[in-house]
Design a protein around this motif. Structure first.
Motif, PDB file in Angstrom:
ATOM      1  N   SER A 106      -2.723  -2.009  -3.446  1.00  0.00           N
ATOM      2  CA  SER A 106      -1.417  -1.821  -2.821  1.00  0.00           C
ATOM      3  C   SER A 106      -1.194  -0.320  -2.659  1.00  0.00           C
ATOM      4  O   SER A 106      -2.065   0.482  -2.999  1.00  0.00           O
ATOM      5  CB  SER A 106      -0.308  -2.430  -3.689  1.00  0.00           C
ATOM      6  N   ALA A 107      -0.040   0.050  -2.159  1.00  0.00           N
ATOM      7  CA  ALA A 107       0.231   1.482  -1.944  1.00  0.00           C
ATOM      8  C   ALA A 107       0.203   2.260  -3.257  1.00  0.00           C
ATOM      9  O   ALA A 107      -0.169   3.436  -3.280  1.00  0.00           O
ATOM     10  CB  ALA A 107       1.590   1.642  -1.263  1.00  0.00           C
ATOM     11  N   GLU A 108       0.566   1.600  -4.371  1.00  0.00           N
ATOM     12  CA  GLU A 108       0.675   2.309  -5.650  1.00  0.00           C
ATOM     13  C   GLU A 108      -0.469   2.025  -6.605  1.00  0.00           C
ATOM     14  O   GLU A 108      -0.636   2.734  -7.600  1.00  0.00           O
ATOM     15  CB  GLU A 108       1.984   1.912  -6.359  1.00  0.00           C
ATOM     16  N   LEU A 109      -1.264   0.995  -6.356  1.00  0.00           N
ATOM     17  CA  LEU A 109      -2.136   0.487  -7.406  1.00  0.00           C
ATOM     18  C   LEU A 109      -3.402  -0.110  -6.806  1.00  0.00           C
ATOM     19  O   LEU A 109      -3.373  -0.673  -5.709  1.00  0.00           O
ATOM     20  CB  LEU A 109      -1.367  -0.597  -8.176  1.00  0.00           C
ATOM     21  N   LEU A 161       3.004  -4.141 -14.594  1.00  0.00           N
ATOM     22  CA  LEU A 161       1.539  -4.193 -14.580  1.00  0.00           C
ATOM     23  C   LEU A 161       0.962  -2.863 -14.134  1.00  0.00           C
ATOM     24  O   LEU A 161       1.465  -2.230 -13.206  1.00  0.00           O
ATOM     25  CB  LEU A 161       1.083  -5.293 -13.610  1.00  0.00           C
ATOM     26  N   ASP A 162      -0.105  -2.425 -14.820  1.00  0.00           N
ATOM     27  CA  ASP A 162      -0.957  -1.363 -14.292  1.00  0.00           C
ATOM     28  C   ASP A 162      -2.398  -1.741 -14.626  1.00  0.00           C
ATOM     29  O   ASP A 162      -2.632  -2.733 -15.330  1.00  0.00           O
ATOM     30  CB  ASP A 162      -0.564   0.011 -14.831  1.00  0.00           C
ATOM     31  N   PRO A 163      -3.396  -1.013 -14.133  1.00  0.00           N
ATOM     32  CA  PRO A 163      -4.784  -1.447 -14.348  1.00  0.00           C
ATOM     33  C   PRO A 163      -5.181  -1.558 -15.812  1.00  0.00           C
ATOM     34  O   PRO A 163      -6.122  -2.292 -16.149  1.00  0.00           O
ATOM     35  CB  PRO A 163      -5.602  -0.356 -13.643  1.00  0.00           C
ATOM     36  N   ASP A 164      -4.469  -0.869 -16.706  1.00  0.00           N
ATOM     37  CA  ASP A 164      -4.882  -0.824 -18.116  1.00  0.00           C
ATOM     38  C   ASP A 164      -4.008  -1.664 -19.040  1.00  0.00           C
ATOM     39  O   ASP A 164      -4.347  -1.829 -20.216  1.00  0.00           O
ATOM     40  CB  ASP A 164      -4.881   0.627 -18.610  1.00  0.00           C
ATOM     41  N   SER A 165      -2.882  -2.162 -18.546  1.00  0.00           N
ATOM     42  CA  SER A 165      -1.994  -2.883 -19.452  1.00  0.00           C
ATOM     43  C   SER A 165      -1.053  -3.808 -18.699  1.00  0.00           C
ATOM     44  O   SER A 165      -0.868  -3.682 -17.483  1.00  0.00           O
ATOM     45  CB  SER A 165      -1.171  -1.901 -20.291  1.00  0.00           C
ATOM     46  N   VAL A 216      -2.471  -5.587  -0.111  1.00  0.00           N
ATOM     47  CA  VAL A 216      -1.192  -6.304  -0.055  1.00  0.00           C
ATOM     48  C   VAL A 216      -0.064  -5.331   0.273  1.00  0.00           C
ATOM     49  O   VAL A 216      -0.119  -4.152  -0.058  1.00  0.00           O
ATOM     50  CB  VAL A 216      -0.900  -7.030  -1.381  1.00  0.00           C
ATOM     51  N   MET A 217       0.969  -5.870   0.936  1.00  0.00           N
ATOM     52  CA  MET A 217       2.138  -5.081   1.333  1.00  0.00           C
ATOM     53  C   MET A 217       3.390  -5.806   0.865  1.00  0.00           C
ATOM     54  O   MET A 217       3.670  -6.913   1.321  1.00  0.00           O
ATOM     55  CB  MET A 217       2.206  -4.935   2.856  1.00  0.00           C
ATOM     56  N   PRO A 218       4.176  -5.222  -0.035  1.00  0.00           N
ATOM     57  CA  PRO A 218       5.420  -5.879  -0.454  1.00  0.00           C
ATOM     58  C   PRO A 218       6.405  -6.063   0.696  1.00  0.00           C
ATOM     59  O   PRO A 218       7.165  -7.013   0.713  1.00  0.00           O
ATOM     60  CB  PRO A 218       5.979  -4.924  -1.511  1.00  0.00           C
ATOM     61  N   LYS A 219       6.381  -5.139   1.655  1.00  0.00           N
ATOM     62  CA  LYS A 219       7.273  -5.233   2.808  1.00  0.00           C
ATOM     63  C   LYS A 219       6.522  -4.769   4.047  1.00  0.00           C
ATOM     64  O   LYS A 219       5.916  -3.697   4.053  1.00  0.00           O
ATOM     65  CB  LYS A 219       8.521  -4.371   2.589  1.00  0.00           C
ATOM     66  N   PHE A 220       6.571  -5.582   5.108  1.00  0.00           N
ATOM     67  CA  PHE A 220       5.794  -5.271   6.309  1.00  0.00           C
ATOM     68  C   PHE A 220       6.397  -4.108   7.084  1.00  0.00           C
ATOM     69  O   PHE A 220       7.606  -4.023   7.291  1.00  0.00           O
ATOM     70  CB  PHE A 220       5.716  -6.498   7.222  1.00  0.00           C
ATOM     71  N   SER A 221       5.524  -3.221   7.513  1.00  0.00           N
ATOM     72  CA  SER A 221       5.850  -2.148   8.445  1.00  0.00           C
ATOM     73  C   SER A 221       4.668  -2.026   9.387  1.00  0.00           C
ATOM     74  O   SER A 221       3.525  -1.922   8.925  1.00  0.00           O
ATOM     75  CB  SER A 221       6.069  -0.832   7.687  1.00  0.00           C
ATOM     76  N   PRO A 222       4.871  -2.048  10.709  1.00  0.00           N
ATOM     77  CA  PRO A 222       3.724  -1.971  11.623  1.00  0.00           C
ATOM     78  C   PRO A 222       2.915  -0.697  11.452  1.00  0.00           C
ATOM     79  O   PRO A 222       1.686  -0.721  11.497  1.00  0.00           O
ATOM     80  CB  PRO A 222       4.365  -2.056  13.019  1.00  0.00           C
TER      81      PRO A 222
END
Length: 544
Positions: free
Chosen positions: A42-45, A154-158, A259-265
């Motif tokens: 995702s954008a953050e993870l 959630l993050d990759p480690d925990s 994945v995108m939590p909110k669609f933006s073109p």
């Protein structure tokens, strides 16, 4: 519950339409085979298959610590990020059932689905619908619903799992517990999600994993999908289209999924370039919005090979333009949350067939056509019914709805009128029920009307589709007011918000009329209203 006897299930497995492997087992296999491969981004993870497997196990233990047991039903209401996919697998590993609720659901719909499904717990993110998670707990408590409300981080480690409570600003940590000795089965009840009803609140559809495994096999065949694909799914995961495009097929293929939590073109185009996306999964409205945005010229779309779309009509001219500008091939399926797919197009079909029809009927779905209770398959036009490996289990604890969903001999009905040509290609030519299809989302006009009539100013109301150049259709509400009353759209929407109505059911235009037109049978003449609003919208667009 099963619609299929032992011999049918064995045949489905023999043909490869059903599988003995669960999604949880596939995640574990991916972690062993390609531990460092990217599973979700995702954008953050970003999270690898090894991390995905570990976080799902850790979350399952924390859910066990929160009291989730085999056979429990757990509601999941969150935006479409990496978290929802880890949650789904964790719930499966506990032998529990997922109740998927759309992130845009209002408190009324959440309460209804939690009650209907007899959920023991609800999982959200720390922010839900722009508010703190505790606000949802408070709103549900005001409706008499008290259940374990869990907040996931959630993050990759925990993984952190905390409890939320009504009127309680504190969140307290859930300690892990031992996992029960259970094994999920791909024919068992896996997921309950909502579907648009023609009246009242949404119905709860029951899913097995194997019905979605069948859909997965058809997607792989039609789109020539392989391991190593990079998928961008911009349809919410709790619903059928989003479920197979962002959860089932990526896990089965060990594909990287963006994945995108909110669609933006613009953001979608940027992600395609950044991650070299090969498969885009979206409704038609979304690729039309990308066409209208300058980002297709700004970002490199050359990696894109296949676009899967469905849920609404595919506009031919825009689809051709999108293919020409990206080099991708657009494919579509026809079906519903209840039936799964009935037909689909593939890479070998001509552009005319791919973009002007919903594809060739899948023989194993045994499609019939009806006019009322009379079978009219030979005529090539009617209401489809089917029986095959893609079917859901029907509606949860809703005998009246199931009676309408199934024919007397157990075949499942669609709500459309379709034509099937001599080559077996299906086209949708009309609907039996009154819906607006707004950007791929079915909106029941009867529900919009019923909600509007709760406002004290409204005496009579009629909702109709109004044309929209981007979304295809939007909802326009015509209303007669009580003598001396006044009402504008903002006031009506504030009232609906206070009632807990989902935003997707809000009318987007309000037309006040002294009297609704009536047919000779005294029914509201909705055809006149559709013509009136279409003419108004056309004139307004021309004036711009």
């Amino acid at each position: 519950m099963s619609l299929f006897d032992t011999e049918q299930a064995a045949e489905f497995r023999r043909r490869g339409w059903w599988s003995d492997e669960t999604l949880s087992e596939a995640v574990a296999a991916n972690a062993a085979r390609v531990p460092g491969g990217i599973a979700y981004t995702s954008a953050e993870l970003a999270i690898t298959w090894s991390q995905f497997d570990q976080r799902a196990d850790e979350l399952a233990r924390r859910l066990a610590g929160a009291g989730v047991t085999p056979g429990s039903r757990v509601a999941v209401c969150m935006s479409d990020g990496i978290e929802i996919h880890v949650v789904f697998v964790a719930i499966e590993r506990l032998g529990a059932t997922i109740v998927g609720i759309g992130a845009k659901a209002g408190v009324r719909e959440v309460a209804h689905l939690v009650n209907q499904s007899q959920c023991q717990a609800l999982i959200t993110l720390a922010r839900h619908d722009g508010k703190d998670a505790g606000t949802l707990a408070t709103d549900l408590a005001e409706r008499g619903i008290r259940l374990t409300h869990l907040v996931l981080e959630l993050d990759p480690d925990s993984v952190r799992l905390r409890r939320a409570a009504a009127d309680d600003t504190e969140l307290w940590e859930v300690e892990p517990a031992a996992l029960p000795d259970v094994a999920a089965h791909p024919d068992a009840l896996f997921l309950v999600n909502s579907t648009s009803g023609t009246t009242g609140l949404p119905k709860a559809v029951m899913h097995t994993q194997n019905r979605w495994h069948y859909f997965h096999t058809q997607a792989v065949a039609n789109g020539a999908l392989e391991r190593g694909e990079v998928m961008l799914s911009i349809v919410p995961a709790p619903f059928g289209f989003g479920l197979w495009t962002s959860h089932v097929t990526p896990i089965k293929l060990a594909a990287q999924t963006v994945v995108m939590p909110k669609f933006s073109p613009r953001e979608a185009a940027r992600l395609i370039q950044e991650h070299r996306v090969t498969v885009l999964c979206c409704v038609s409205t979304q690729f039309i919005m990308m066409l209208a945005d300058s980002s297709l010229e700004e970002f490199d779309m050359s990696s894109l090979r296949v676009v899967f779309t469905g849920g609404e009509a595919v506009p031919y001219a825009q689809a051709v333009e999108f293919e020409e500008r990206t080099g991708a091939t657009i494919l579509q399926f026809y079906g519903s949350n209840e039936t799964g797919l009935l037909s689909g197009t593939n890479l070998n079909d001509s552009a005319e067939k791919r973009l002007r029809t919903a594809g060739r009927i899948a023989p194993e779905m045994n499609v019939r056509l009806y006019e009322g209770s009379t079978e009219v398959t030979s005529s090539g036009r009617g209401q489809p019914a089917c029986f095959g490996p893609a079917l859901s289990l029907g509606y949860l604890d809703d005998e009246d709805a199931n009676t309408k969903l199934f024919t007397d001999d157990g075949w499942m009905l669609m709500g459309d009128i379709c034509e099937i040509d001599d080559e077996g290609y299906l086209s949708v030519v009309g609907r039996i029920s009154e819906f607006v299809v707004r950007g791929g989302k079915n909106i029941s006009l009867a529900v919009v009307e019923a909600d509007a009539l709760t406002h004290p100013a409204i005496r009579h109301a009629a909702a109709v589709a109004m044309p929209d150049p981007v979304l295809g259709e939007r909802v326009c509400l015509f209303a007669e007011l009580h003598t001396g009353a006044e009402l504008d759209l903002d006031t009506l929407l504030a009232h609906l918000t206070a009632q807990g109505v989902s935003r997707e059911l809000f009318p987007e235009r309000l037309e006040i009329t002294p009297e609704l037109p009536r047919s000779s049978g005294a029914k509201v003449a909705k055809g006149e209203l559709r013509t009136l609003i279409a003419e108004k919208v056309s004139a307004e667009l021309a004036a711009r």
